[in-house]
Design a protein around this motif. Structure first.
Motif, PDB file in Angstrom:
ATOM      1  N   ASP A   9       3.750  55.482   8.694  1.00 46.23           N
ATOM      2  CA  ASP A   9       3.348  54.182   9.968  1.00 46.23           C
ATOM      3  C   ASP A   9       3.044  54.568  11.374  1.00 46.23           C
ATOM      4  O   ASP A   9       2.709  55.765  11.398  1.00 46.23           O
ATOM      5  CB  ASP A   9       4.663  53.381  10.110  1.00 46.23           C
ATOM      6  N   THR A  47       9.105  48.628   8.704  1.00 47.73           N
ATOM      7  CA  THR A  47       9.266  47.788   8.557  1.00 47.73           C
ATOM      8  C   THR A  47      10.133  48.252   7.961  1.00 47.73           C
ATOM      9  O   THR A  47      10.475  48.832   7.307  1.00 47.73           O
ATOM     10  CB  THR A  47       8.230  47.006   7.825  1.00 47.73           C
ATOM     11  N   SER A  53       9.357  45.724  -1.922  1.00 45.45           N
ATOM     12  CA  SER A  53       9.079  44.988  -1.039  1.00 45.45           C
ATOM     13  C   SER A  53       7.282  45.046  -0.824  1.00 45.45           C
ATOM     14  O   SER A  53       6.076  44.843  -0.395  1.00 45.45           O
ATOM     15  CB  SER A  53       8.789  45.079   0.883  1.00 45.45           C
ATOM     16  N   GLN A  55       5.950  47.832   0.564  1.00 42.99           N
ATOM     17  CA  GLN A  55       6.318  47.920   2.484  1.00 42.99           C
ATOM     18  C   GLN A  55       5.710  49.590   2.763  1.00 42.99           C
ATOM     19  O   GLN A  55       5.211  49.828   3.993  1.00 42.99           O
ATOM     20  CB  GLN A  55       6.418  47.080   3.457  1.00 42.99           C
ATOM     21  N   ASP A 141       7.827  52.119  -3.257  1.00 41.52           N
ATOM     22  CA  ASP A 141       8.974  52.156  -2.183  1.00 41.52           C
ATOM     23  C   ASP A 141       9.495  53.265  -2.230  1.00 41.52           C
ATOM     24  O   ASP A 141       9.836  53.200  -1.382  1.00 41.52           O
ATOM     25  CB  ASP A 141       9.268  51.290  -1.193  1.00 41.52           C
ATOM     26  N   ARG A 188      -1.414  48.551   2.510  1.00 40.07           N
ATOM     27  CA  ARG A 188      -0.691  48.432   3.650  1.00 40.07           C
ATOM     28  C   ARG A 188      -2.184  48.285   5.005  1.00 40.07           C
ATOM     29  O   ARG A 188      -1.415  48.349   5.878  1.00 40.07           O
ATOM     30  CB  ARG A 188      -0.082  48.892   3.638  1.00 40.07           C
TER      31      ARG A 188
END
Length: 195
Positions: A9, A47, A53, A55, A141, A188
């Motif tokens: 991230d 997140t 999800s 993410q 994930d 993403r």
């Protein structure tokens, strides 16, 4: 312990500390600028984790890579093999060629940055060559691919629908890993790294 392929991230990507990727992020932007490309600054924030999800991305490299290496040598050019097998960091922008940075990583003396669109194109060739089934998890994930291949679901599917992919499940795992990692990076907009 072990080697993981994970998404990063914004906080980790721009962190200049020992555990961050800030030195790579800065050096990459310098190299992108030299090539007349815009900087890669739009990394998504972390997140909240929600299984399935899509993410985040995290998979563990457990099986032997021998079969995958043989598949690459049989189906890909030397340059394609080096790209799909040799990157240290994969980023979503398209890169005509890999970018080498003189930055040591946990596993290599320098950092090779590859564009996810280029890795995806190669992984799609391998997925087609192995006839990778649609049932392979899409959202990876929390070791979803690792568990699917290692905990029996892949073997169960192979028993009822065998094919080229099921001849060597370790090889199929790595085809799926690189395919899903590149797809995740593009979807993403985040880097993927070895951790």
């Amino acid at each position: 312990m072990g080697i993981y392929v994970v998404s990063v991230d914004a906080e980790e990507w721009f962190d200049e500390g020992e555990d961050g990727w800030g030195d790579v992020a800065s050096a990459l932007n310098v190299e992108l600028g030299r090539r007349g490309l815009p900087p890669y600054d739009s990394v998504p924030e972390e997140t909240e984790f929600v299984r399935g999800s899509g993410q985040a991305f995290e998979e563990k490299l457990i099986p032997s890579m021998d079969g995958f290496g043989a598949l690459c040598r049989a189906r890909l050019s030397r340059e394609e093999t080096e790209l799909v097998c040799g990157w240290t960091v994969m980023v979503p922008p398209s890169l005509d060629e890999e970018i080498w940075l003189p930055i040591e990583s946990s596993y290599t003396e320098s950092t090779m940055v590859a564009g996810a669109p280029q890795v995806l194109a190669i992984a799609e060739k391998l997925a087609a060559a192995t006839d990778l089934p649609a049932e392979v998890p899409m959202m990876c994930d929390n070791l979803d691919l690792t568990m699917w291949f290692m905990d029996g679901a892949a073997k169960e599917l192979a028993a009822v629908r065998p094919g080229v992919w099921s001849d060597d499940l370790d090889t199929a795992f790595y085809v799926a890993l690189y395919l899903r990692a590149a797809q995740h990076s593009i979807r993403r907009g985040c880097p993927i790294v070895y951790s």
